[in-house]
Write a protein that holds these residues in place. Structure first.
Motif, PDB file in Angstrom:
ATOM      1  N   ALA A  50      14.252  46.078 -22.204  1.00 26.39           N
ATOM      2  CA  ALA A  50      13.828  45.641 -23.328  1.00 26.39           C
ATOM      3  C   ALA A  50      12.163  45.563 -23.230  1.00 26.39           C
ATOM      4  CB  ALA A  50      13.860  44.318 -23.563  1.00 26.39           C
ATOM      5  N   ASN A  51      11.789  46.770 -22.230  1.00 25.70           N
ATOM      6  CA  ASN A  51      10.898  46.227 -21.626  1.00 25.70           C
ATOM      7  C   ASN A  51       9.493  47.291 -22.552  1.00 25.70           C
ATOM      8  OD1 ASN A  51      10.288  44.615 -19.446  1.00 25.70           O
ATOM      9  ND2 ASN A  51      10.793  45.958 -17.854  1.00 25.70           N
ATOM     10  N   ASP A  52      10.374  47.801 -23.348  1.00 23.74           N
ATOM     11  CA  ASP A  52       9.615  48.660 -24.411  1.00 23.74           C
ATOM     12  C   ASP A  52       9.327  47.538 -26.165  1.00 23.74           C
ATOM     13  OD1 ASP A  52      10.336  51.051 -22.925  1.00 23.74           O
ATOM     14  OD2 ASP A  52      12.594  51.622 -23.759  1.00 23.74           O
ATOM     15  N   PHE A  53       9.061  47.100 -25.477  1.00 22.45           N
ATOM     16  CA  PHE A  53       9.085  46.333 -27.643  1.00 22.45           C
ATOM     17  C   PHE A  53       7.405  44.914 -26.249  1.00 22.45           C
ATOM     18  CE2 PHE A  53      13.325  47.695 -27.348  1.00 22.45           C
ATOM     19  CZ  PHE A  53      13.046  48.610 -28.225  1.00 22.45           C
ATOM     20  N   GLY A  54       6.854  44.801 -27.063  1.00 22.22           N
ATOM     21  CA  GLY A  54       5.684  43.946 -26.955  1.00 22.22           C
ATOM     22  C   GLY A  54       6.158  42.760 -27.159  1.00 22.22           C
ATOM     23  N   THR A  55       6.786  42.695 -29.120  1.00 24.05           N
ATOM     24  CA  THR A  55       7.148  41.527 -29.215  1.00 24.05           C
ATOM     25  C   THR A  55       8.587  41.776 -29.915  1.00 24.05           C
ATOM     26  OG1 THR A  55       6.495  41.785 -31.336  1.00 24.05           O
ATOM     27  CG2 THR A  55       4.528  40.654 -30.245  1.00 24.05           C
ATOM     28  N   ARG A  56       9.405  41.422 -29.977  1.00 20.09           N
ATOM     29  CA  ARG A  56      10.807  41.260 -29.748  1.00 20.09           C
ATOM     30  C   ARG A  56      11.138  40.271 -31.637  1.00 20.09           C
ATOM     31  NH1 ARG A  56      13.425  40.808 -25.542  1.00 20.09           N
ATOM     32  NH2 ARG A  56      15.987  41.088 -26.661  1.00 20.09           N
ATOM     33  N   ALA A  57      12.009  41.050 -31.795  1.00 24.07           N
ATOM     34  CA  ALA A  57      12.770  40.995 -32.749  1.00 24.07           C
ATOM     35  C   ALA A  57      13.791  39.398 -32.943  1.00 24.07           C
ATOM     36  CB  ALA A  57      13.425  41.617 -34.241  1.00 24.07           C
ATOM     37  N   ASP A  58      14.362  39.974 -31.478  1.00 22.67           N
ATOM     38  CA  ASP A  58      15.732  38.677 -31.414  1.00 22.67           C
ATOM     39  C   ASP A  58      14.373  38.962 -30.460  1.00 22.67           C
ATOM     40  OD1 ASP A  58      17.489  37.625 -30.780  1.00 22.67           O
ATOM     41  OD2 ASP A  58      18.030  38.391 -31.446  1.00 22.67           O
ATOM     42  N   PRO A  59      13.630  37.519 -29.485  1.00 28.51           N
ATOM     43  CA  PRO A  59      14.022  37.304 -28.331  1.00 28.51           C
ATOM     44  C   PRO A  59      14.940  37.289 -27.034  1.00 28.51           C
ATOM     45  CG  PRO A  59      12.641  36.506 -29.483  1.00 28.51           C
ATOM     46  CD  PRO A  59      13.291  36.910 -30.525  1.00 28.51           C
ATOM     47  N   GLU A  60      15.682  36.728 -27.899  1.00 26.69           N
ATOM     48  CA  GLU A  60      17.183  36.131 -26.802  1.00 26.69           C
ATOM     49  C   GLU A  60      18.414  37.456 -26.674  1.00 26.69           C
ATOM     50  OE1 GLU A  60      17.289  33.131 -25.624  1.00 26.69           O
ATOM     51  OE2 GLU A  60      15.392  32.705 -27.008  1.00 26.69           O
ATOM     52  N   TYR A  61      17.575  38.376 -27.008  1.00 24.95           N
ATOM     53  CA  TYR A  61      19.403  39.216 -27.512  1.00 24.95           C
ATOM     54  C   TYR A  61      18.609  40.271 -27.890  1.00 24.95           C
ATOM     55  CZ  TYR A  61      23.998  41.837 -26.757  1.00 24.95           C
ATOM     56  OH  TYR A  61      25.091  42.044 -27.272  1.00 24.95           O
ATOM     57  N   CYS A  62      18.248  41.371 -26.963  1.00 24.37           N
ATOM     58  CA  CYS A  62      18.121  43.293 -26.758  1.00 24.37           C
ATOM     59  C   CYS A  62      18.956  43.656 -28.242  1.00 24.37           C
ATOM     60  CB  CYS A  62      16.692  43.269 -25.903  1.00 24.37           C
ATOM     61  SG  CYS A  62      16.855  44.930 -26.229  1.00 24.37           S
ATOM     62  N   VAL A  63      19.185  43.666 -28.783  1.00 24.60           N
ATOM     63  CA  VAL A  63      20.335  45.393 -29.526  1.00 24.60           C
ATOM     64  C   VAL A  63      18.704  46.664 -30.010  1.00 24.60           C
ATOM     65  CG1 VAL A  63      20.949  46.197 -31.243  1.00 24.60           C
ATOM     66  CG2 VAL A  63      21.370  44.094 -30.851  1.00 24.60           C
ATOM     67  N   TYR A  64      18.198  47.447 -28.756  1.00 27.42           N
ATOM     68  CA  TYR A  64      17.717  48.310 -28.399  1.00 27.42           C
ATOM     69  C   TYR A  64      16.864  48.612 -30.019  1.00 27.42           C
ATOM     70  CZ  TYR A  64      15.035  51.950 -26.299  1.00 27.42           C
ATOM     71  OH  TYR A  64      13.793  52.339 -26.157  1.00 27.42           O
ATOM     72  N   ALA A  65      18.345  49.360 -30.641  1.00 23.37           N
ATOM     73  CA  ALA A  65      17.420  50.312 -32.234  1.00 23.37           C
ATOM     74  C   ALA A  65      17.274  49.390 -33.243  1.00 23.37           C
ATOM     75  CB  ALA A  65      19.336  50.832 -32.884  1.00 23.37           C
ATOM     76  N   LEU A  66      17.535  48.497 -32.758  1.00 25.87           N
ATOM     77  CA  LEU A  66      17.044  47.483 -33.997  1.00 25.87           C
ATOM     78  C   LEU A  66      15.426  47.070 -33.561  1.00 25.87           C
ATOM     79  CD1 LEU A  66      20.644  44.655 -35.220  1.00 25.87           C
ATOM     80  CD2 LEU A  66      18.915  46.998 -36.262  1.00 25.87           C
ATOM     81  N   GLU A  67      15.763  46.551 -32.721  1.00 26.05           N
ATOM     82  CA  GLU A  67      14.104  46.524 -31.520  1.00 26.05           C
ATOM     83  C   GLU A  67      13.357  47.789 -31.762  1.00 26.05           C
ATOM     84  OE1 GLU A  67      12.675  43.751 -30.579  1.00 26.05           O
ATOM     85  OE2 GLU A  67      14.995  42.631 -31.101  1.00 26.05           O
ATOM     86  N   GLN A  68      14.020  48.204 -31.143  1.00 26.85           N
ATOM     87  CA  GLN A  68      12.593  50.146 -32.376  1.00 26.85           C
ATOM     88  C   GLN A  68      12.356  49.866 -33.835  1.00 26.85           C
ATOM     89  OE1 GLN A  68      15.718  52.973 -30.999  1.00 26.85           O
ATOM     90  NE2 GLN A  68      14.485  53.643 -29.625  1.00 26.85           N
ATOM     91  N   ARG A  69      12.924  49.482 -34.312  1.00 21.89           N
ATOM     92  CA  ARG A  69      12.329  49.792 -36.142  1.00 21.89           C
ATOM     93  C   ARG A  69      11.675  48.975 -35.408  1.00 21.89           C
ATOM     94  NH1 ARG A  69      17.096  50.402 -40.246  1.00 21.89           N
ATOM     95  NH2 ARG A  69      18.077  52.180 -38.948  1.00 21.89           N
ATOM     96  N   HIS A  70      11.646  47.402 -35.532  1.00 24.44           N
ATOM     97  CA  HIS A  70      10.621  46.042 -35.491  1.00 24.44           C
ATOM     98  C   HIS A  70       9.306  46.397 -34.877  1.00 24.44           C
ATOM     99  CE1 HIS A  70       8.762  42.250 -35.781  1.00 24.44           C
ATOM    100  NE2 HIS A  70       9.557  42.302 -33.624  1.00 24.44           N
ATOM    101  N   ILE A  77       5.797  48.848 -29.963  1.00 22.39           N
ATOM    102  CA  ILE A  77       6.539  49.589 -29.189  1.00 22.39           C
ATOM    103  C   ILE A  77       5.470  50.030 -27.933  1.00 22.39           C
ATOM    104  CG2 ILE A  77       6.577  51.728 -30.438  1.00 22.39           C
ATOM    105  CD1 ILE A  77       9.260  52.279 -30.104  1.00 22.39           C
ATOM    106  N   SER A  78       5.958  50.019 -27.245  1.00 23.70           N
ATOM    107  CA  SER A  78       5.357  50.299 -25.901  1.00 23.70           C
ATOM    108  C   SER A  78       4.569  51.834 -26.756  1.00 23.70           C
ATOM    109  CB  SER A  78       6.736  51.115 -24.822  1.00 23.70           C
ATOM    110  OG  SER A  78       5.875  51.625 -23.989  1.00 23.70           O
ATOM    111  N   HIS A  79       3.473  52.196 -25.960  1.00 19.86           N
ATOM    112  CA  HIS A  79       2.505  52.901 -26.151  1.00 19.86           C
ATOM    113  C   HIS A  79       3.138  54.973 -26.239  1.00 19.86           C
ATOM    114  CE1 HIS A  79      -0.731  49.988 -27.707  1.00 19.86           C
ATOM    115  NE2 HIS A  79      -0.866  49.748 -26.507  1.00 19.86           N
ATOM    116  N   ASP A  80       3.346  54.705 -24.413  1.00 17.94           N
ATOM    117  CA  ASP A  80       3.757  56.164 -24.389  1.00 17.94           C
ATOM    118  C   ASP A  80       5.293  56.761 -25.026  1.00 17.94           C
ATOM    119  OD1 ASP A  80       6.146  54.348 -23.720  1.00 17.94           O
ATOM    120  OD2 ASP A  80       7.135  55.304 -21.796  1.00 17.94           O
ATOM    121  N   ILE A  81       6.000  55.553 -26.068  1.00 13.83           N
ATOM    122  CA  ILE A  81       7.349  56.275 -27.166  1.00 13.83           C
ATOM    123  C   ILE A  81       6.290  56.144 -27.974  1.00 13.83           C
ATOM    124  CG2 ILE A  81       9.091  55.065 -28.557  1.00 13.83           C
ATOM    125  CD1 ILE A  81       9.458  54.120 -26.254  1.00 13.83           C
ATOM    126  N   GLN A  82       5.182  55.855 -28.764  1.00 17.51           N
ATOM    127  CA  GLN A  82       4.150  55.719 -30.037  1.00 17.51           C
ATOM    128  C   GLN A  82       3.686  56.905 -29.574  1.00 17.51           C
ATOM    129  OE1 GLN A  82       1.305  52.903 -31.353  1.00 17.51           O
ATOM    130  NE2 GLN A  82       2.941  51.552 -30.024  1.00 17.51           N
TER     131      GLN A  82
END
Length: 241
Positions: A50-70, A77-82
């Motif tokens: 979850a640390n890969d995301f500066g803001t979250r689509a769902d702050p309560e539950y991390c679905v990684y693929a959905l948070e990637q899209r968001h 998304i984390s600068h190293d990923i960008q």
């Protein structure tokens, strides 16, 4: 042509590193643009979290693929990923270079795949195989291992190397739409002579210029499946009387 080499070996003096350097030199000498991500040298973080995301689509539950899209859509998304995703999306040819660990990639490279092959940008929904987000690009895997070639052929004790690497060649690279070329393998590297290692480097050097012309490996096409991914009935050929 834009070439992106992702290299994963902890020892800069390794033979695996020599393969990486050879590819870099050959492509640059041919006038191609080359970017190299040396994951160990970069200290690349392989842990998807979850640390890969500066803001979250769902702050309560991390679905990684959905948070990637968001994260991509919001630029959070984390600068190293960008940075790595931009290199990937811009390239024409992806080269993954590594030593084989337990018939797979080193953990740091697996983490790169986990984090950088971003849902929405690279795959998602019905965007996979020949409809994947990386369609039109090519990929080759070059790797070293301790085993000998006869151990990994059709009748060998382990079976064909392509079978051992199906999770990478098909389940990862082809799945994202890449045209995947036959791997380049340097066999038995810790135990062969320096002369043999030079032969491997020479074979790699000679193969590199032809990579954009090679016939890729065959993988499933979505054109042969319906909208629910059931196989379509084979077409009946008309029998001429």
């Amino acid at each position: 042509m834009k070439v992106f080499i992702v290299h994963a070996h902890p020892e800069p003096k390794s033979f695996s590193s020599a393969l990486k350097t050879t590819a870099e030199e050959v492509f640059r000498a041919a006038g191609h643009e080359v970017l190299v991500s040396d994951l160990y040298a970069m200290g690349f973080n392989p842990v998807a979290s979850a640390n890969d995301f500066g803001t979250r689509a769902d702050p309560e539950y991390c679905v990684y693929a959905l948070e990637q899209r968001h994260g991509v859509s919001t630029g959070t998304i984390s600068h190293d990923i960008q940075n790595e995703l931009k290199k990937l999306l811009d390239c024409d040819l992806l080269v993954l270079n590594f030593p084989l660990f337990w018939f797979s990639t080193p953990a740091i490279l697996k983490g790169w795949l986990d984090r950088v092959l971003v849902s929405g940008s690279v795959y998602g929904g019905m965007r996979f195989y020949d409809r994947g987000g990386l369609k039109g690009k090519r990929a080759i895997v070059s790797f070293t291992l301790g085993g000998q070639a006869h151990m990994l052929d059709t009748n060998g004790i382990h079976g064909p190397i392509e079978g051992m690497l199906k999770h990478l060649l098909q389940g990862t690279l082809a799945y994202t739409g890449l045209d995947v070329l036959a791997p380049f393998v340097a066999w038995h590297v810790p135990y062969v002579t320096n002369e043999k290692r030079l032969e491997y480097l020479d074979a790699w050097r000679k193969r590199l210029p032809s990579l954009m012309d090679e016939e890729p490996l065959r993988f499933p096409s979505l054109d042969r499946f319906d909208e629910n991914l059931y196989p379509l009935a084979p077409r009946r050929e008309r029998i001429e009387q």
